[in-house]
Design a protein around this motif. Sequence first.
Motif, PDB file in Angstrom:
ATOM      1  N   THR A   6       0.880  -1.565   0.040  1.00 21.63           N
ATOM      2  CA  THR A   6       0.058   0.102   0.005  1.00 21.63           C
ATOM      3  C   THR A   6       0.892   1.211  -0.101  1.00 21.63           C
ATOM      4  O   THR A   6       1.711   1.340   0.946  1.00 21.63           O
ATOM      5  N   SER A  24      -0.588   2.108  -9.712  1.00 16.59           N
ATOM      6  CA  SER A  24      -2.108   1.236  -9.835  1.00 16.59           C
ATOM      7  C   SER A  24      -1.629   0.173 -10.810  1.00 16.59           C
ATOM      8  O   SER A  24      -2.256  -0.989 -10.864  1.00 16.59           O
ATOM      9  N   LEU A  31      -3.030   5.161  -2.536  1.00 21.13           N
ATOM     10  CA  LEU A  31      -3.666   6.537  -1.760  1.00 21.13           C
ATOM     11  C   LEU A  31      -3.116   7.788  -2.388  1.00 21.13           C
ATOM     12  O   LEU A  31      -1.907   7.731  -2.409  1.00 21.13           O
ATOM     13  N   SER A  45     -10.017   5.693 -10.599  1.00 19.85           N
ATOM     14  CA  SER A  45     -10.735   4.952  -9.858  1.00 19.85           C
ATOM     15  C   SER A  45     -10.099   3.793  -9.083  1.00 19.85           C
ATOM     16  O   SER A  45     -10.372   3.225  -8.091  1.00 19.85           O
ATOM     17  N   THR A  46      -8.890   3.557  -9.745  1.00 24.26           N
ATOM     18  CA  THR A  46      -7.845   2.586  -9.281  1.00 24.26           C
ATOM     19  C   THR A  46      -7.262   3.168  -7.998  1.00 24.26           C
ATOM     20  O   THR A  46      -6.561   2.196  -7.241  1.00 24.26           O
ATOM     21  N   ALA A  47      -7.299   4.318  -7.319  1.00 25.88           N
ATOM     22  CA  ALA A  47      -6.844   4.636  -6.493  1.00 25.88           C
ATOM     23  C   ALA A  47      -7.846   5.524  -5.546  1.00 25.88           C
ATOM     24  O   ALA A  47      -8.858   5.735  -6.043  1.00 25.88           O
ATOM     25  N   ARG A  48      -7.273   5.732  -4.335  1.00 20.68           N
ATOM     26  CA  ARG A  48      -8.265   6.337  -3.200  1.00 20.68           C
ATOM     27  C   ARG A  48      -7.825   7.583  -3.051  1.00 20.68           C
ATOM     28  O   ARG A  48      -6.686   7.947  -2.538  1.00 20.68           O
ATOM     29  N   PHE A  50      -7.707  11.464  -0.789  1.00 23.48           N
ATOM     30  CA  PHE A  50      -7.928  12.035   0.332  1.00 23.48           C
ATOM     31  C   PHE A  50      -7.441  13.373   0.442  1.00 23.48           C
ATOM     32  O   PHE A  50      -6.205  13.573   0.179  1.00 23.48           O
ATOM     33  N   HIS A  67      -4.985   2.514   7.103  1.00 24.05           N
ATOM     34  CA  HIS A  67      -4.706   1.846   5.794  1.00 24.05           C
ATOM     35  C   HIS A  67      -3.609   1.034   5.670  1.00 24.05           C
ATOM     36  O   HIS A  67      -3.312   0.725   4.431  1.00 24.05           O
TER      37      HIS A  67
END
Length: 286
Positions: A6, A24, A31, A45-48, A50, A67
């Motif tokens: 991660t 990705s 993240l 969309s393959t990552a989040r 914040f 995470h």
Amino acid sequence: MSSTRTIAVLGYGNIGKPIVEALSAAGAVVLVLSRDASKLSGVPSTARAFSVDYADEVKLGGLFKEHSVDIVVSTLTPSAVSDVQVAVARAAKKAGVKLFVPSEYGISTEGHTGDSLFGAKNASAAQIQALGLPTARIMTGYFMEFIPFVTSDAKKPGEFVIAGNGDVKFTATAASDIAGYIAHILTTRSFADLNNSIHLIEGQSLTFNEVAALYNKKPTYVAVDAIEHPVQRVLLTALNAGWAKTGFDITKPDAPFEVVDARSRSSNALWPGHVWKQLKDVIPSL
């Protein structure tokens, strides 16, 4: 390729975007963090994504811990490496992050001291290591995409401007190759191999006279001191001192060019089989 690691990327700009895409594609859990929520709208969309306050080390550390972040990759701007980047590293260390990639991606800063941009980056890496958090530093030379910027002058529109005599060799590397290299090593190399490592990569070795010939441009030569844009002046002063070859070691300024040249691409071998982009691949016309 698949990775179970991660990885948190700080920033989503010129180099942050391709790094996120490459990580990705390599199968990492990604993240993306930014202080400016508006800059996160294009995160794939393959990552989040914040939106965070880098100064809030408690919340930032909580995010890393929640995470199970293994690696933090910083793409913060030069103005943030002395304070913000180190603050993030403190939060990362407390959260159990295993590796920190500081914001380098340019001229090699190893050995630089003082208040310059290069000294600040080197000092930041040392501070992060002093926290007990290992680093992996990526030296790339010029981004190929920046060549039009460093050969332009607002006072001479349309001209191919060379500061200096144009005969000094420099390293140029495509942003996509930089991102791909980072993704490859962070998802395939062991932490033992990566801990406190320095990576010297090079896409192509060029002089500005050679660039002019590639694009059939007639150069306009100016003195480095005549360059008014502050970022251009810093980059071009460094280049004319020979620093823009990634293999240049400021602690050994008299090293033969053959040694500097070979050292400049010494880490390319860690991405076996990769064909590095040449300037014409990235900028077909200039």
